[in-house]
Design a protein around this motif. Structure first.
Motif, PDB file in Angstrom:
ATOM      1  N   GLU A  45       0.855  -1.185   0.000  1.00 10.23           N
ATOM      2  CA  GLU A  45       0.000   0.000   0.000  1.00 10.23           C
ATOM      3  C   GLU A  45       0.894   1.240   0.000  1.00 10.23           C
ATOM      4  OE1 GLU A  45      -3.342   0.048   2.804  1.00 10.23           O
ATOM      5  OE2 GLU A  45      -2.934  -2.090   3.116  1.00 10.23           O
ATOM      6  N   ARG A  51       0.099  -5.001   4.464  1.00  8.04           N
ATOM      7  CA  ARG A  51      -0.986  -5.573   5.273  1.00  8.04           C
ATOM      8  C   ARG A  51      -1.413  -6.845   4.568  1.00  8.04           C
ATOM      9  NH1 ARG A  51      -5.786  -2.742   6.430  1.00  8.04           N
ATOM     10  NH2 ARG A  51      -5.719  -1.871   4.347  1.00  8.04           N
ATOM     11  N   ARG A  52      -1.647  -7.888   5.351  1.00  5.13           N
ATOM     12  CA  ARG A  52      -1.831  -9.224   4.798  1.00  5.13           C
ATOM     13  C   ARG A  52      -2.891  -9.302   3.690  1.00  5.13           C
ATOM     14  NH1 ARG A  52       0.420 -13.652   5.971  1.00  5.13           N
ATOM     15  NH2 ARG A  52       1.129 -13.036   8.023  1.00  5.13           N
ATOM     16  N   GLU A  53      -4.091  -8.834   3.925  1.00  7.84           N
ATOM     17  CA  GLU A  53      -5.152  -9.004   2.934  1.00  7.84           C
ATOM     18  C   GLU A  53      -4.873  -8.247   1.627  1.00  7.84           C
ATOM     19  OE1 GLU A  53      -9.752  -8.627   3.291  1.00  7.84           O
ATOM     20  OE2 GLU A  53      -8.953  -9.549   5.141  1.00  7.84           O
ATOM     21  N   PRO A  54      -4.584  -6.953   1.673  1.00  5.90           N
ATOM     22  CA  PRO A  54      -4.280  -6.251   0.419  1.00  5.90           C
ATOM     23  C   PRO A  54      -3.032  -6.819  -0.280  1.00  5.90           C
ATOM     24  CG  PRO A  54      -4.654  -4.663   2.192  1.00  5.90           C
ATOM     25  CD  PRO A  54      -4.627  -6.025   2.809  1.00  5.90           C
ATOM     26  N   ASN A  56      -1.972  -9.947  -0.207  1.00  4.51           N
ATOM     27  CA  ASN A  56      -2.354 -11.195  -0.864  1.00  4.51           C
ATOM     28  C   ASN A  56      -3.152 -10.946  -2.138  1.00  4.51           C
ATOM     29  OD1 ASN A  56      -1.041 -12.777   0.987  1.00  4.51           O
ATOM     30  ND2 ASN A  56      -2.855 -13.128   2.253  1.00  4.51           N
ATOM     31  N   GLU A  57      -4.021  -9.940  -2.123  1.00  6.38           N
ATOM     32  CA  GLU A  57      -4.793  -9.594  -3.322  1.00  6.38           C
ATOM     33  C   GLU A  57      -3.856  -9.158  -4.454  1.00  6.38           C
ATOM     34  OE1 GLU A  57      -7.729  -6.677  -2.187  1.00  6.38           O
ATOM     35  OE2 GLU A  57      -8.709  -8.089  -0.799  1.00  6.38           O
ATOM     36  N   GLU A  60      -1.876 -12.115  -5.940  1.00  3.42           N
ATOM     37  CA  GLU A  60      -2.652 -12.954  -6.864  1.00  3.42           C
ATOM     38  C   GLU A  60      -2.729 -12.362  -8.264  1.00  3.42           C
ATOM     39  OE1 GLU A  60      -6.477 -14.027  -5.263  1.00  3.42           O
ATOM     40  OE2 GLU A  60      -5.574 -14.749  -3.395  1.00  3.42           O
ATOM     41  N   GLN A  89       6.229 -15.080   1.076  1.00  3.01           N
ATOM     42  CA  GLN A  89       5.114 -15.303   0.155  1.00  3.01           C
ATOM     43  C   GLN A  89       5.553 -15.139  -1.300  1.00  3.01           C
ATOM     44  OE1 GLN A  89       1.875 -13.192   2.710  1.00  3.01           O
ATOM     45  NE2 GLN A  89       0.898 -14.636   1.294  1.00  3.01           N
TER      46      GLN A  89
END
Length: 176
Positions: A45, A51-54, A56-57, A60, A89
């Motif tokens: 960001e 931050r984990r969720e953004p 990971n998005e 992908e 990751q």
């Protein structure tokens, strides 16, 4: 008295090739394959926060096929201070497609791979030999340093330059 001059019918001899010297061209250990950069900032960001969720998005959405069979240098071009998990990751995503992955810029990783190739030598091939590290302006100093450090343990003599013009680096004393 014998005549030491060669006659025109004598074959030309390459005395350097006939000598017991090993001329080692460190450029032959240069890593093969393309090295791609992967900038972690593109997954963060504002290029700074993981931050984990953004994260990971964004992960992908990366076209990992672009890295197929390539060495990949993973770095972050911003001043972000990242924990280990984002790097883990990215490494996990690269592993099925990339030839290898390493930390740093393309130049850093290229140097790391080159030194790794030298460190994989079977030193027995140089045991007790007279070795010349061939002079080459395209070889970085740290590659010579790595090779010299490895060879010093096993060679009889270590030199730098060209076969007809060498600089002595090390000569093992012969014990009597």
């Amino acid at each position: 008295m014998s005549n030491t001059k060669n006659s025109p019918s004598d074959p030309i001899r390459n005395k350097i090739k006939e000598s017991p010297l090993i001329v080692l061209d460190l450029e032959t250990y240069k890593p093969d394959g393309l090295i791609e950069n992967f900038d972690m900032a593109s997954l963060l960001e504002k290029g700074l926060v993981a931050r984990r969720e953004p994260f990971n998005e964004m992960l992908e959405k990366v076209n990992w096929d672009h890295y197929t069979d390539k060495h990949v240098a993973v770095h972050c071009s911003t001043s972000a201070i990242l924990p280990p998990w984002p790097y883990l990751q990215v490494a996990s995503a690269l592993q099925p497609v990339a030839r290898s992955a390493g930390f740093g810029t393309r130049e850093d990783y290229h140097m790391e791979l080159w030194k790794s190739n030298i460190n994989k030598w079977d030193n027995q091939q140089f045991e007790g030999e007279r070795v010349i590290l061939k002079a080459n302006k395209n070889i970085p100093h740290e590659i010579y340093l790595t090779a010299g450090y490895r060879l010093r343990k096993v060679v009889q003599t270590l030199m730098y330059g060209m076969p007809a013009n060498t600089v002595p680096v090390f000569k093992r004393k012969i014990s009597k």
